[in-house]
Design a protein around this motif. Sequence first.
Motif, short mmCIF file in Angstrom:
data_model
loop_
_atom_site.label_atom_id
_atom_site.label_comp_id
_atom_site.label_asym_id
_atom_site.label_seq_id
_atom_site.Cartn_x
_atom_site.Cartn_y
_atom_site.Cartn_z
N ARG A 152 0.82 -1.21 0.00
CA ARG A 152 0.00 0.00 0.00
C ARG A 152 0.85 1.26 0.00
N GLU A 153 1.91 1.25 0.80
CA GLU A 153 2.70 2.46 0.97
C GLU A 153 3.61 2.75 -0.22
N VAL A 154 3.93 1.75 -1.03
CA VAL A 154 4.80 1.99 -2.18
C VAL A 154 4.15 2.98 -3.14
N SER A 155 2.89 2.75 -3.48
CA SER A 155 2.20 3.66 -4.41
C SER A 155 2.00 5.04 -3.79
N ILE A 156 1.76 5.09 -2.49
CA ILE A 156 1.59 6.38 -1.83
C ILE A 156 2.89 7.18 -1.89
N SER A 157 4.01 6.51 -1.72
CA SER A 157 5.30 7.20 -1.82
C SER A 157 5.56 7.69 -3.24
N LEU A 158 5.15 6.91 -4.24
CA LEU A 158 5.33 7.34 -5.62
C LEU A 158 4.47 8.55 -5.95
N LEU A 159 3.37 8.72 -5.23
CA LEU A 159 2.50 9.86 -5.49
C LEU A 159 3.10 11.16 -4.98
N ASP A 160 4.11 11.10 -4.16
CA ASP A 160 4.70 12.30 -3.58
C ASP A 160 5.23 13.24 -4.66
N ALA A 161 6.06 12.74 -5.56
CA ALA A 161 6.64 13.59 -6.60
C ALA A 161 5.64 13.91 -7.71
N ARG A 162 4.57 13.15 -7.81
CA ARG A 162 3.58 13.37 -8.87
C ARG A 162 2.47 14.34 -8.47
N ALA A 163 2.15 14.38 -7.17
CA ALA A 163 1.01 15.21 -6.75
C ALA A 163 1.30 16.06 -5.53
N GLY A 164 2.52 16.03 -5.02
CA GLY A 164 2.86 16.87 -3.88
C GLY A 164 2.59 16.19 -2.56
N SER A 165 2.95 16.90 -1.49
CA SER A 165 2.75 16.41 -0.13
C SER A 165 2.20 17.56 0.73
N PRO A 166 0.93 17.49 1.10
CA PRO A 166 -0.04 16.45 0.78
C PRO A 166 -0.46 16.52 -0.69
N PRO A 167 -0.90 15.41 -1.25
CA PRO A 167 -1.26 15.40 -2.68
C PRO A 167 -2.57 16.15 -2.92
N THR A 168 -2.68 16.72 -4.09
CA THR A 168 -3.92 17.38 -4.52
C THR A 168 -4.19 17.01 -5.97
N ALA A 169 -5.46 17.09 -6.35
CA ALA A 169 -5.85 16.75 -7.72
C ALA A 169 -5.27 17.74 -8.71
N ALA A 170 -5.32 19.03 -8.38
CA ALA A 170 -4.80 20.04 -9.30
C ALA A 170 -3.30 19.88 -9.50
N GLU A 171 -2.57 19.55 -8.45
CA GLU A 171 -1.13 19.40 -8.58
C GLU A 171 -0.78 18.18 -9.43
N LEU A 172 -1.55 17.10 -9.29
CA LEU A 172 -1.29 15.92 -10.10
C LEU A 172 -1.49 16.23 -11.58
N LEU A 173 -2.57 16.94 -11.90
CA LEU A 173 -2.83 17.28 -13.30
C LEU A 173 -1.80 18.29 -13.80
N ARG A 174 -1.37 19.22 -12.95
CA ARG A 174 -0.40 20.21 -13.38
C ARG A 174 0.95 19.58 -13.67
N ARG A 175 1.40 18.68 -12.79
CA ARG A 175 2.69 18.05 -12.99
C ARG A 175 2.67 17.00 -14.10
N ASN A 176 1.49 16.59 -14.49
CA ASN A 176 1.40 15.64 -15.61
C ASN A 176 1.81 16.27 -16.93
N ASP A 177 1.73 17.61 -17.00
CA ASP A 177 2.22 18.37 -18.15
C ASP A 177 1.54 17.96 -19.45
#
Length: 459
Positions: free
Chosen positions: A237-262
């Motif tokens: 469970r925690e592996v995917s949560i850790s991978l979300l750190d650089a993709r959506a920020g900490s804490p993660p947000t939907a807007a940040e995930l879409l923004r970093r997806n470029d």
Amino acid sequence: MNERLWTAVTLAATTDATKRKLSIFSHDAGRLCVPGLVKLQIGDPNQLRPADSNTNPAVIRTGVNKRGMLALRYIVAILGFLIVTMMLWDAFEVIILPLRVTRPLRFARFFYRFTWRLRSSPAQWIRDHKRRETYLSAFGPLSLLLLLSVWATGLVAGFAMLQWGLQDRLNVAQKAASFGTYLYLSGTTFFTLGLGDVTPLGRVGKLLVVVEAGLGFGFLAGLISYLPIIYQAFSRREVSISLLDARAGSPPTAAELLRRNDGDMSGLCQLLGDWERWSAELLESHLSYPVLVFFRSQHANQSWLAALTVILDVCALIIAGIDGGPARQAHLTFAKARHVAAELAQVFVSSPPAPEPDRLPASSLKALRNALAETGVTVREGLATDQKLWELRQMYEPYVQALSRYLLIPLPPWFRVNVIPDSWQSSNWQALIPAVATENGAIPASKVLATESITANTL
């Protein structure tokens, strides 16, 4: 004779062990009262005979006490059997049975509700978020060990009650065979110590010892296999949560995930596919082993509930009004993630919660559109889009809000108001490692080289 007389009679009674003399005095003129003998007419020695035991008060009291003690022992034996059965069945449902148990009356359910209330009540007064997370993070492992200890204690006490209630003879003096002795026998048998200083002599006691020793051995074997399964599920469970750190920020947000997806919609489709599988694994593991819900993430600004909420937010935005987005994969991921939220909320929250404040009011939705438009992600405007997004949010937000309130896990916002460094950017050596984040979350090569140089010099 009408006048009162004092009469003394001395009887010699002979038994197998001793001879004794009994002197009885009576002031009844016509009858002689002898304990243990019927009343006799004076002057008629042939009438001297033992009294009927059914009319002796001492004998009657002794019989009543024996029957009462026998009934008490039977009651204790029945209670011991019920305790052993309850502990074994509860351990079977928690450790071995891979299905969700919907029965409300369960010992493990009562145990976690009671202990979590004791642990979480003081946490509500801790204002500092990191300190509160540190305080609550110990509950998951500690509650698991405590539950296993309660099971073992219940089984030992239950078998001791069975042995004491059936009153099987032991190879000790009768005065030493107290309940503590039976409890000691049960403990050494369950944990397979094999001391042999106290052993039963009867058939029933020997049978109970064999059964308890087998159950103790199986209990320890199940415990050894149960703990690795729990921590393997937690690690996945925690592996995917850790991978979300650089993709959506900490804490993660939907807007940040879409923004970093470029604008990489094919990559976003693959990402949502991975999180669909993550949601399926989360549903299976957390329904089979509900204690995993109480296991917190490594960092205070990350959690499985926040990650699940962000994925639902992203899927809702794509379905409602992002042109060119992976709509089909968003539907699939949304369905599975919403299933997770609904099932887990119904397991831990007995009734629907009170309405929470709106996570995305009209003003915040407008700000979200503007923030995404700056990165090239366009969210359609109009009443139909807003209504569709609101309907999708009502399908999962009540459940994640109920879990958030119960578990004391804050939900992430839709977009970041302040720029906060990600977890990978912060460490105790912050003065040595420079901030290397860029707009899209990438790291420039020059900064990477500088960081490597600093780290090498430090080592």
